[in-house]
Design a protein around this motif. Structure first.
Motif, mmCIF file in Angstrom:
data_model
loop_
_atom_site.group_PDB
_atom_site.id
_atom_site.type_symbol
_atom_site.label_atom_id
_atom_site.label_comp_id
_atom_site.label_asym_id
_atom_site.label_seq_id
_atom_site.Cartn_x
_atom_site.Cartn_y
_atom_site.Cartn_z
ATOM 1 N N SER A 121 -3.830 -2.925 1.293
ATOM 2 C CA SER A 121 -4.247 -1.531 1.418
ATOM 3 C C SER A 121 -3.192 -0.574 0.880
ATOM 4 N N ALA A 122 -2.039 -1.108 0.499
ATOM 5 C CA ALA A 122 -0.975 -0.293 -0.097
ATOM 6 C C ALA A 122 -0.089 -1.213 -0.924
ATOM 7 N N GLY A 123 0.587 -0.640 -1.907
ATOM 8 C CA GLY A 123 1.471 -1.434 -2.750
ATOM 9 C C GLY A 123 2.423 -0.547 -3.512
ATOM 10 N N ASP A 124 3.327 -1.168 -4.255
ATOM 11 C CA ASP A 124 4.243 -0.412 -5.097
ATOM 12 C C ASP A 124 3.496 0.147 -6.308
ATOM 13 N N GLU A 125 4.152 1.045 -7.044
ATOM 14 C CA GLU A 125 3.505 1.678 -8.189
ATOM 15 C C GLU A 125 3.036 0.669 -9.227
ATOM 16 N N ASN A 126 3.788 -0.422 -9.370
ATOM 17 C CA ASN A 126 3.424 -1.413 -10.381
ATOM 18 C C ASN A 126 2.427 -2.450 -9.886
ATOM 19 N N GLU A 127 1.981 -2.326 -8.634
ATOM 20 C CA GLU A 127 0.992 -3.266 -8.081
ATOM 21 C C GLU A 127 -0.398 -2.671 -8.296
ATOM 22 N N ILE A 128 -0.903 -2.908 -9.480
ATOM 23 C CA ILE A 128 -2.161 -2.297 -9.914
ATOM 24 C C ILE A 128 -3.323 -2.746 -9.025
ATOM 25 N N GLY A 129 -4.064 -1.789 -8.503
ATOM 26 C CA GLY A 129 -5.239 -2.093 -7.697
ATOM 27 C C GLY A 129 -5.013 -2.045 -6.205
ATOM 28 N N ASN A 144 5.488 -5.912 9.428
ATOM 29 C CA ASN A 144 6.551 -5.055 8.883
ATOM 30 C C ASN A 144 7.833 -5.780 8.490
ATOM 31 N N GLN A 145 7.963 -7.059 8.834
ATOM 32 C CA GLN A 145 9.189 -7.772 8.489
ATOM 33 C C GLN A 145 9.001 -8.763 7.337
ATOM 34 N N LYS A 146 7.862 -8.714 6.698
ATOM 35 C CA LYS A 146 7.665 -9.563 5.532
ATOM 36 C C LYS A 146 8.488 -9.006 4.373
ATOM 37 N N THR A 147 9.059 -9.901 3.608
ATOM 38 C CA THR A 147 9.867 -9.473 2.475
ATOM 39 C C THR A 147 8.994 -9.360 1.226
ATOM 40 N N GLY A 148 9.589 -8.868 0.150
ATOM 41 C CA GLY A 148 8.851 -8.758 -1.097
ATOM 42 C C GLY A 148 8.310 -7.361 -1.324
ATOM 43 N N PRO A 149 7.357 -7.234 -2.244
ATOM 44 C CA PRO A 149 6.797 -5.916 -2.567
ATOM 45 C C PRO A 149 6.050 -5.307 -1.385
ATOM 46 N N THR A 150 5.766 -4.030 -1.502
ATOM 47 C CA THR A 150 5.099 -3.286 -0.422
ATOM 48 C C THR A 150 3.787 -3.932 -0.002
ATOM 49 N N SER A 151 3.068 -4.498 -0.943
ATOM 50 C CA SER A 151 1.770 -5.104 -0.628
ATOM 51 C C SER A 151 1.888 -6.166 0.455
ATOM 52 N N GLU A 152 2.998 -6.910 0.460
ATOM 53 C CA GLU A 152 3.169 -8.003 1.428
ATOM 54 C C GLU A 152 3.076 -7.516 2.868
ATOM 55 N N ARG A 153 3.417 -6.280 3.108
ATOM 56 C CA ARG A 153 3.408 -5.732 4.469
ATOM 57 C C ARG A 153 2.141 -4.935 4.761
ATOM 58 N N ASN A 154 1.163 -5.031 3.845
ATOM 59 C CA ASN A 154 -0.035 -4.192 3.995
ATOM 60 C C ASN A 154 -1.339 -4.920 3.717
#
Length: 475
Positions: A267-275, A317-327
């Motif tokens: 439901s959320a991601g970094d700018e480069n996580e298209i879609g 909230n404690q998953k590592t990696g890009p923003t998508s991993e926590r969402n």
């Protein structure tokens, strides 16, 4: 990476199984420091009608909380235990005794996932996998649990050397003889399913210039025809699954069944996580639920129901990696839903009295006359973020809520956000996913003037006022 969703209000009347259809379950991951106690989680699962859950370990408090709940459970032997499980039968005997047998039959454990995506584990645990599975199976036999509990291991799609077109699906050559064939042989002999983690999101994000977003999200699209066998695909997940079926057939195991142990959309991601985004997540999971509950198999296996575990129950909230991993969660840790998601193939509005949010159908619109309003329980930051998007990039007509205009009063963030959200919602034909704004909004079926929240002189645009004809809620 690791694998449900919801517009969950009380869905206790909606079972996760459906006659002659597939099954939907949820992954309950716990890489977070703010999740509810297991007892509260079980209450949440039961209140939503969720009757299957997959765990990533055998945590005592979780398995105890699940006892006598009527929820079927998949437990996991973590990757770090594979070497020991492979080397020593007594180790797996003790593991099964302490982590499985001790909790059954009160806790309805139906399968053990031995490891998770082992082929991409940086600890190089692949060589231990098959023997660990065999030892776990022998331990189940020893304790007379082998008839009720199956053994498998979730694989990532990266285990395939080829996946497009689906008919050309094949496993990586270096995996076939040492791992794939003996694993599939064990699954065949024990009537178990191969477990597959499949994420159309990753394929789309990496190939957005080649893959249609509608094709990835189960929306209406032209589809793709497999040049190898002429089968037509209307969505990317089916194509990914059939690539695995083709790969199994290529090594002589066309009869092994499959379960998707993880799939979802962030439901959320970094700018480069298209879609990545809540609207797309709602569309993907809503489309998937409808897809599963209609009872159809994939084009290659049309008579075999599709069984899926959605990832994941909570944002972690404690998953590592890009923003998508926590969402990937369907719920926030406070148990509020991240976005609406129906668990019925038909329109089934349900309300438990705690929320005003009706369950939306997985169709392209919400039936009947509806409006979008701000969720007063969310944060001011979320409301402001949603308001800025609706009035900016979203193209909502926010002129009436400018200072001095007709709908400026009452001068409150919630009232202004409600106006903007509804303008955006109606502008987009009340489409599924167009009234969420990251959990800052929800759909109501009452005329706005009857709400307790004052809207001042603001006149909310109704669908019929915007040229939309009334629609049958059953559509």
């Amino acid at each position: 990476m690791a694998l449900f969703v919801l517009s969950l209000l009380t869905l206790s009347a909606i079972s996760f199984t459906h006659a002659d259809s597939g099954m939907i379950g949820v992954n309950y991951g716990r890489i977070a420091d703010n999740l509810p106690a297991p007892e509260k989680v079980v209450e949440l699962l039961k209140s939503q009608g969720i009757n299957r859950v997959k765990l990533y370990d055998t945590d005592k408090s979780v398995l105890t909380a699940l006892a006598n709940s009527g929820i079927k459970v998949v437990v996991s032997l973590p990757n770090e235990n594979l070497a020991a499980a492979s080397a020593d039968q007594s180790y797996t005997d003790n593991w099964v005794q302490e982590n499985v047998k001790k909790y059954t039959p009160a806790t309805d454990i139906e399968a053990i996932a031995v490891g998770n995506e082992v082929f991409v584990d940086p600890r190089n645990t692949t060589t231990y996998l098959v023997q660990a599975m065999k030892n776990i199976q022998s331990s189940l036999v020893k304790f007379n649990l082998d008839e009720s509990i199956k053994v498998s291991s979730p694989i990532a799609l990266s285990a395939l050397a080829n996946s497009y077109p689906p008919s050309s699906g094949s496993f990586k050559p270096d995996l076939i003889e040492p791992v794939i064939k003996p694993m599939l042989d064990l699954l065949r002999k024990t009537s178990s399913h191969i477990m597959v983690n499949a994420y159309p999101f990753f394929a789309y994000a990496a190939n957005a210039d080649k893959i249609s977003l509608d094709y990835a999200l189960f929306k209406e699209n032209a589809g793709n025809v497999d040049s190898g066998n002429g089968l037509k695909y209307s969505n990317l997940l089916d194509a990914q699954i059939d690539a695995v079926f083709a790969a199994m057939a290529a090594v002589g195991f066309n009869d092994v069944k499959l379960v998707v142990t993880e799939t979802g959309w962030p439901s959320a991601g970094d700018e480069n996580e298209i879609g990545a985004g809540s609207a797309n997540a709602a569309a993907y999971n809503g489309g998937l639920v409808k897809r599963v509950l209609t009872g159809n198999g994939t084009p290659l296996k049309p008579k075999e129901p599709l069984n899926v575990y959605l990832f994941a129950l909570f944002n972690e909230n404690q998953k590592t990696g890009p923003t998508s991993e926590r969402n990937y969660g369907l719920f926030y840790p406070n148990e509020n839903k991240v976005y609406d998601l129906p668990f019925s193939a038909k329109s089934t509005p349900v309300n438990d009295g705690k929320d005003k949010v009706p369950v939306k159908t997985p169709s392209s619109h919400v039936g009947g006359q509806t409006w979008c309003v701000a969720n007063g329980k969310t944060t001011k930051e979320k409301l402001q973020e949603g308001l800025d998007y609706a009035c900016g990039e979203g193209g909502a007509d926010c002129r009436p809520i400018q200072k001095g205009a007709t709908c400026y009063d009452p001068e409150s963030l919630e009232a202004h956000a409600s106006y903007a959200f509804n303008s955006y919602y109606q502008k987009n034909a009340r489409g599924v996913g167009t009234c969420d704004f990251g959990g800052a909004a929800y759909v109501v079926s009452q005329p706005p003037n009857s709400w307790t929240m004052s809207t001042g002189n603001a006149s909310f645009q109704q669908g019929t006022e915007m040229g939309l004809e009334e629609e049958d809620p059953a559509d």
